[in-house]
Design an enzyme around this catalytic site. Structure first.
Site, PDB file in Angstrom:
ATOM      1  N   GLU A 118      -9.278   7.025   4.295  1.00  0.00           N
ATOM      2  CA  GLU A 118      -8.400   7.984   4.217  1.00  0.00           C
ATOM      3  C   GLU A 118      -9.232   9.240   4.194  1.00  0.00           C
ATOM      4  O   GLU A 118     -10.592   9.358   3.986  1.00  0.00           O
ATOM      5  CB  GLU A 118      -7.543   7.916   2.834  1.00  0.00           C
ATOM      6  CG  GLU A 118      -6.604   6.708   2.898  1.00  0.00           C
ATOM      7  CD  GLU A 118      -5.597   6.767   1.665  1.00  0.00           C
ATOM      8  OE1 GLU A 118      -5.775   7.625   0.787  1.00  0.00           O
ATOM      9  OE2 GLU A 118      -4.781   5.837   1.633  1.00  0.00           O
ATOM     10  N   HIS A 233       1.384  17.003   0.406  1.00  0.00           N
ATOM     11  CA  HIS A 233       1.065  16.091   1.272  1.00  0.00           C
ATOM     12  C   HIS A 233       1.298  16.658   2.555  1.00  0.00           C
ATOM     13  O   HIS A 233       2.556  17.112   2.849  1.00  0.00           O
ATOM     14  CB  HIS A 233       1.640  14.614   1.017  1.00  0.00           C
ATOM     15  CG  HIS A 233       0.885  13.511   1.868  1.00  0.00           C
ATOM     16  ND1 HIS A 233       1.009  13.468   3.217  1.00  0.00           N
ATOM     17  CD2 HIS A 233       0.129  12.583   1.266  1.00  0.00           C
ATOM     18  CE1 HIS A 233       0.424  12.482   3.573  1.00  0.00           C
ATOM     19  NE2 HIS A 233      -0.339  12.046   2.388  1.00  0.00           N
ATOM     20  N   ARG A 278      -6.698  17.306   1.672  1.00  0.00           N
ATOM     21  CA  ARG A 278      -5.337  17.457   1.801  1.00  0.00           C
ATOM     22  C   ARG A 278      -4.611  18.981   1.997  1.00  0.00           C
ATOM     23  O   ARG A 278      -3.837  19.288   2.767  1.00  0.00           O
ATOM     24  CB  ARG A 278      -4.713  16.767   0.791  1.00  0.00           C
ATOM     25  CG  ARG A 278      -4.342  15.349   0.981  1.00  0.00           C
ATOM     26  CD  ARG A 278      -3.632  14.608   0.177  1.00  0.00           C
ATOM     27  NE  ARG A 278      -3.461  13.021   0.628  1.00  0.00           N
ATOM     28  CZ  ARG A 278      -3.088  12.342  -0.253  1.00  0.00           C
ATOM     29  NH1 ARG A 278      -2.212  12.227  -1.334  1.00  0.00           N
ATOM     30  NH2 ARG A 278      -3.327  11.068  -0.023  1.00  0.00           N
ATOM     31  N   HIS A 337       3.714  16.253  -3.534  1.00  0.00           N
ATOM     32  CA  HIS A 337       3.340  14.977  -3.504  1.00  0.00           C
ATOM     33  C   HIS A 337       2.884  14.333  -4.901  1.00  0.00           C
ATOM     34  O   HIS A 337       3.143  13.330  -5.202  1.00  0.00           O
ATOM     35  CB  HIS A 337       2.350  14.496  -2.107  1.00  0.00           C
ATOM     36  CG  HIS A 337       2.305  13.088  -2.162  1.00  0.00           C
ATOM     37  ND1 HIS A 337       3.011  12.123  -1.938  1.00  0.00           N
ATOM     38  CD2 HIS A 337       0.758  12.622  -2.140  1.00  0.00           C
ATOM     39  CE1 HIS A 337       2.303  11.158  -1.896  1.00  0.00           C
ATOM     40  NE2 HIS A 337       0.987  11.105  -2.023  1.00  0.00           N
ATOM     41  N   ARG A 372      -6.348  16.209  -5.741  1.00  0.00           N
ATOM     42  CA  ARG A 372      -6.837  14.975  -5.789  1.00  0.00           C
ATOM     43  C   ARG A 372      -7.419  14.139  -4.442  1.00  0.00           C
ATOM     44  O   ARG A 372      -6.632  14.640  -3.444  1.00  0.00           O
ATOM     45  CB  ARG A 372      -5.316  14.317  -6.159  1.00  0.00           C
ATOM     46  CG  ARG A 372      -5.599  12.637  -6.185  1.00  0.00           C
ATOM     47  CD  ARG A 372      -4.120  11.866  -6.517  1.00  0.00           C
ATOM     48  NE  ARG A 372      -3.166  12.237  -5.234  1.00  0.00           N
ATOM     49  CZ  ARG A 372      -2.510  11.384  -4.397  1.00  0.00           C
ATOM     50  NH1 ARG A 372      -2.645  10.072  -5.196  1.00  0.00           N
ATOM     51  NH2 ARG A 372      -1.904  11.560  -3.560  1.00  0.00           N
TER      52      ARG A 372
HETATM   53  C1  LIG Z   1       5.601   8.218  -1.364  1.00  0.00           C
HETATM   54  C2  LIG Z   1       4.285   7.957  -2.468  1.00  0.00           C
HETATM   55  C3  LIG Z   1       3.050   7.202  -1.787  1.00  0.00           C
HETATM   56  C4  LIG Z   1       1.908   7.280  -2.489  1.00  0.00           C
HETATM   57  N1  LIG Z   1       0.908   6.744  -2.392  1.00  0.00           N
HETATM   58  C5  LIG Z   1      -0.247   6.538  -2.857  1.00  0.00           C
HETATM   59  C6  LIG Z   1      -1.461   5.819  -2.616  1.00  0.00           C
HETATM   60  O1  LIG Z   1      -1.328   5.036  -1.799  1.00  0.00           O
HETATM   61  N2  LIG Z   1      -2.314   5.596  -3.566  1.00  0.00           N
HETATM   62  C7  LIG Z   1      -2.448   6.431  -4.617  1.00  0.00           C
HETATM   63  O2  LIG Z   1      -3.577   6.210  -5.494  1.00  0.00           O
HETATM   64  N3  LIG Z   1      -1.364   7.158  -5.081  1.00  0.00           N
HETATM   65  C8  LIG Z   1      -0.271   7.213  -4.286  1.00  0.00           C
HETATM   66  N4  LIG Z   1       0.877   7.812  -4.886  1.00  0.00           N
HETATM   67  C9  LIG Z   1       0.600   8.493  -6.119  1.00  0.00           C
HETATM   68  C10 LIG Z   1       1.025   7.321  -7.011  1.00  0.00           C
HETATM   69  O3  LIG Z   1       2.159   6.543  -6.752  1.00  0.00           O
HETATM   70  C11 LIG Z   1       1.477   7.942  -8.270  1.00  0.00           C
HETATM   71  O4  LIG Z   1       0.453   8.721  -8.913  1.00  0.00           O
HETATM   72  C12 LIG Z   1       1.562   6.664  -9.581  1.00  0.00           C
HETATM   73  O5  LIG Z   1       2.339   5.760  -9.004  1.00  0.00           O
HETATM   74  C13 LIG Z   1       2.153   7.235 -10.840  1.00  0.00           C
HETATM   75  O6  LIG Z   1       1.913   6.072 -11.534  1.00  0.00           O
HETATM   76  P1  LIG Z   1       2.576   6.374 -13.058  1.00  0.00           P
HETATM   77  O7  LIG Z   1       2.688   5.064 -13.627  1.00  0.00           O
HETATM   78  O8  LIG Z   1       2.021   7.450 -13.682  1.00  0.00           O
HETATM   79  O9  LIG Z   1       4.224   6.844 -12.784  1.00  0.00           O
HETATM   80  P2  LIG Z   1       5.364   6.147 -11.795  1.00  0.00           P
HETATM   81  O10 LIG Z   1       5.040   5.061 -11.256  1.00  0.00           O
HETATM   82  O11 LIG Z   1       6.159   7.359 -11.525  1.00  0.00           O
HETATM   83  O12 LIG Z   1       6.319   5.652 -13.282  1.00  0.00           O
HETATM   84  C14 LIG Z   1       7.174   6.257 -14.222  1.00  0.00           C
HETATM   85  C15 LIG Z   1       7.743   5.661 -15.118  1.00  0.00           C
HETATM   86  O13 LIG Z   1       8.500   6.372 -15.981  1.00  0.00           O
HETATM   87  C16 LIG Z   1       9.786   6.078 -16.168  1.00  0.00           C
HETATM   88  N5  LIG Z   1      10.376   7.357 -16.843  1.00  0.00           N
HETATM   89  C17 LIG Z   1      10.183   8.705 -16.771  1.00  0.00           C
HETATM   90  N6  LIG Z   1      10.703   9.354 -17.346  1.00  0.00           N
HETATM   91  C18 LIG Z   1      11.174   8.727 -18.527  1.00  0.00           C
HETATM   92  C19 LIG Z   1      11.784   8.928 -19.742  1.00  0.00           C
HETATM   93  N7  LIG Z   1      12.075   9.846 -20.145  1.00  0.00           N
HETATM   94  N8  LIG Z   1      12.091   7.561 -20.597  1.00  0.00           N
HETATM   95  C20 LIG Z   1      11.785   6.515 -20.146  1.00  0.00           C
HETATM   96  N9  LIG Z   1      11.288   6.267 -18.717  1.00  0.00           N
HETATM   97  C21 LIG Z   1      10.863   7.388 -17.981  1.00  0.00           C
HETATM   98  C22 LIG Z   1      10.301   5.732 -14.901  1.00  0.00           C
HETATM   99  O14 LIG Z   1      11.397   5.169 -14.860  1.00  0.00           O
HETATM  100  C23 LIG Z   1       8.971   5.094 -14.306  1.00  0.00           C
HETATM  101  O15 LIG Z   1       9.252   3.637 -14.654  1.00  0.00           O
HETATM  102  C24 LIG Z   1       1.785   7.844  -4.003  1.00  0.00           C
HETATM  103  C25 LIG Z   1       3.039   8.766  -4.320  1.00  0.00           C
HETATM  104  C26 LIG Z   1       4.286   8.706  -3.507  1.00  0.00           C
HETATM  105  C27 LIG Z   1       5.420   9.384  -3.910  1.00  0.00           C
END
Ligand SMILES: Cc1cc2nc3c(=O)[nH]c(=O)nc-3n(C[C@H](O)[C@H](O)[C@H](O)COP(=O)(O)OP(=O)(O)OC[C@H]3O[C@@H](n4cnc5c(N)ncnc54)[C@H](O)[C@@H]3O)c2cc1C
Length: 513
Positions: A118, A233, A278, A337, A372
């Site tokens: 990447e 992004h 990026r 993003h 990032r």
């Molecule tokens: C399209 C896309 C592609 C990506 N591709 C990559 C990649 O290839 N590699 C990479 O490293 N990163 C990638 N990213 C970034 C990465 O996916 C995210 O940074 C990462 O998944 C975040 O994980 P998280 O567990 O912090 O949050 P999330 O996976 O967003 O989970 C958040 C959780 O919190 C819950 N929640 C939120 N508010 C509340 C509340 N008030 N009460 C109860 N529950 C709540 C939601 O329901 C969810 O379950 C991508 C992001 C996107 C959008």
């Protein structure tokens, strides 16, 4: 309506069920944990949508030192080196841990991980799954693992709306679920609520990711860090859809080129070309659009007929919008993003409020600096989930303070915030536009309405973007294009943001949080 009070008898509460929340719960096993997920498990959050995969120095010829150097470069000098080194050393172990938890990563012929390249990575080091389906596979395996772990109780459909804190220590939270409001008494809470894309008009994030955890922590008095650093992004599909479908960097990694409608390859003379950091690529595309051009990602000769096999999710999104990437260039534009900022955490994932840890995209660990490096975020969540779990285990348990009676705040809706934040804190910012948003955001943040918490997060972004009178990483000021004289991360509390807002926009008097 006042909330029913539920005592959790010493259980840790994790708010959020993406990679950060589920991994933290799994790392804490067999210690009892309650996980709150505002939507059905596995159906919400950015993790599910991740395409590229996880960055880790596992390939021949790669090393944590190279991963450190690439991460520091992408962060434009603002990352915390000690955190970056800790992260890069732990990354290969975190990927192996995920594989042991049942994540089926794509394998090379010899059985090792198949590795993708990447932008801004000096080596192919992206561990992926299902081609471009890393997120789906992660959520499948982690949700199954959490459901099968007896120490983990998952409360689906329960949304945290307020942290209850006393003398700078958490003692519980207010949540609202299908049966009404509940107050959970807990003195060890982990925020793992993901990103902020739902605060922007154009974002690749699921609409429910609008910084709820950052708002919860900020209203409890926690310090926030690097809020102004928002990653756009470069290549979201320009098709009018919301959220905007993402065309992963892996497509540029496979050799696809950026062209405008005249066929000119306008990144050809930029160092790194299409695989420059990026923010460099996003700004180049943004400027091209501002000049009245359209921009396309052309994968015809680099990937061609193999496109659907190599990138099945992207191919399906393109097909849905009438584009065939094997035969025609894909129209692209930048979209919000990822948020490098968030709740300020130390090397153990602790916030400035006692008993409150933060993991995943909601945290600002100092890893990403001003921008990032792609695919570092899933790895960061996995690495820090283990660190947070060990930190939680090391603290002695106080009996939870008795909770008073509380009524739940209203359901949230960021709609009023989106146009304000998108205009003020987009790919390129300037002082006048930032200042114009401050008063309205402060007034919303101090209201009792549905936009109050989203506006509190947006206000912190805008005030920090105003304070930073230079350009660095993802923060580009048209009125201050030069790099900073001194490198420093930023830190703010919600009260500080409101006080500054009152000075900037006195016609919108803002109360303290
Ligand atoms: C399209 C896309 C592609 C990506 N591709 C990559 C990649 O290839 N590699 C990479 O490293 N990163 C990638 N990213 C970034 C990465 O996916 C995210 O940074 C990462 O998944 C975040 O994980 P998280 O567990 O912090 O949050 P999330 O996976 O967003 O989970 C958040 C959780 O919190 C819950 N929640 C939120 N508010 C509340 C509340 N008030 N009460 C109860 N529950 C709540 C939601 O329901 C969810 O379950 C991508 C992001 C996107 C959008």
């Amino acid at each position: 309506m006042s909330a029913e009070i539920v005592a959790l008898r010493g259980r840790v509460v994790v708010v959020g069920a993406g990679i950060a929340g589920l991994m933290t719960a799994l790392e804490l096993a067999p210690r009892p944990v309650v996980v709150l997920s505002k939507g059905p498990l596995g159906a919400e959050g950015s993790t599910l949508w991740a395409q590229g995969g996880l960055a880790a120095a596992v390939g021949a010829g790669d090393s944590p030192a190279r991963h450190v150097a690439d991460t520091l470069d992408a962060g434009d000098g603002l990352s915390n080196r000690a955190i970056v080194e800790q992260f890069a050393r732990a990354a290969p172990g975190a990927v192996s841990r995920l594989a042991r938890l049942g994540v089926r990563f794509d394998r090379a012929a010899g059985g090792g991980f198949a590795l993708g390249l990447e932008a801004a990575h000096s080596r192919a080091r992206i561990v992926h799954a299902g081609g471009d389906g890393a997120g789906r596979e992660l959520m499948r395996a982690l949700a199954a693992g959490a459901r099968a772990t007896p120490s983990i109780e998952i409360l689906e459909g329960l949304e945290a709306r307020r942290l209850i804190a006393n003398a700078n220590a958490v003692c519980g939270l207010l949540a609202v679920g299908p049966t009404g409001p509940v107050a959970l008494a807990a003195n060890r809470i982990v925020i793992a609520t993901g990103g902020i894309g739902g605060l922007y008009e154009e974002s690749t994030n699921p609409p429910g990711s609008f910084g709820q955890g950052v708002a919860l922590a900020a209203r409890a008095g926690a310090a926030l860090a690097d809020m102004e650093f928002v990653q756009f992004h470069p290549t979201a599909l320009d098709c009018g859809a919301r959220p905007a479908p993402l065309i992963s960097e892996a497509v540029r990694g496979a050799g696809a080129t950026l062209i405008d409608e005249t066929g000119e390859r306008f990144m050809a003379n930029t160092p790194g070309a299409e695989l420059a950091p990026r923010h460099v690529v996003a700004r180049a595309i943004w400027r091209r659009h501002a000049e009245g051009h359209r921009v396309f990602l052309d994968a015809r000769s680099a990937v061609g007929a193999e496109f659907a096999a190599r990138f099945p999710i992207i191919a399906a999104a393109c097909r849905k919008h009438g584009v065939d990437p094997a035969r025609e260039p894909m129209p692209v534009k930048p979209a919000q993003h990822y948020h490098m900022g968030g709740v300020a955490t130390d090397a153990e994932g602790r916030s400035s409020v006692e008993g409150l840890w933060v993991c995943g995209e909601a945290a600002s660990t100092g890893l990403h600096g001003a921008n990032r490096l792609g695919s570092n975020s899933l790895t960061e969540a996995a690495v820090f989930a283990a660190i947070v779990a060990r930190s939680i285990e090391s603290v002695s348990i106080r009996p939870p303070a008795p909770l008073g009676r509380f009524s739940a705040p209203p359901a949230l809706d960021p709609a009023a915030v989106r146009p304000l934040l998108s205009r003020a804190a987009g790919v390129i910012r300037d002082g006048a536009t930032l200042r114009a948003a401050v008063g309205q955001l402060a007034a919303l943040a101090c209201s009792a309405g549905p936009a109050a918490d989203p506006a509190a997060v947006a206000l912190a972004i805008v005030v920090c973007a105003l304070r930073r009178e230079h350009s660095i990483g993802a923060h580009c000021r048209a009125d201050f294009p030069r790099p900073p004289a001194e490198l420093r991360r930023s830190r703010i509390t919600l009260n500080e943001a409101l006080v500054e807002a009152a000075a900037i926009a006195p016609r919108h008097p803002a109360k303290r949080a």
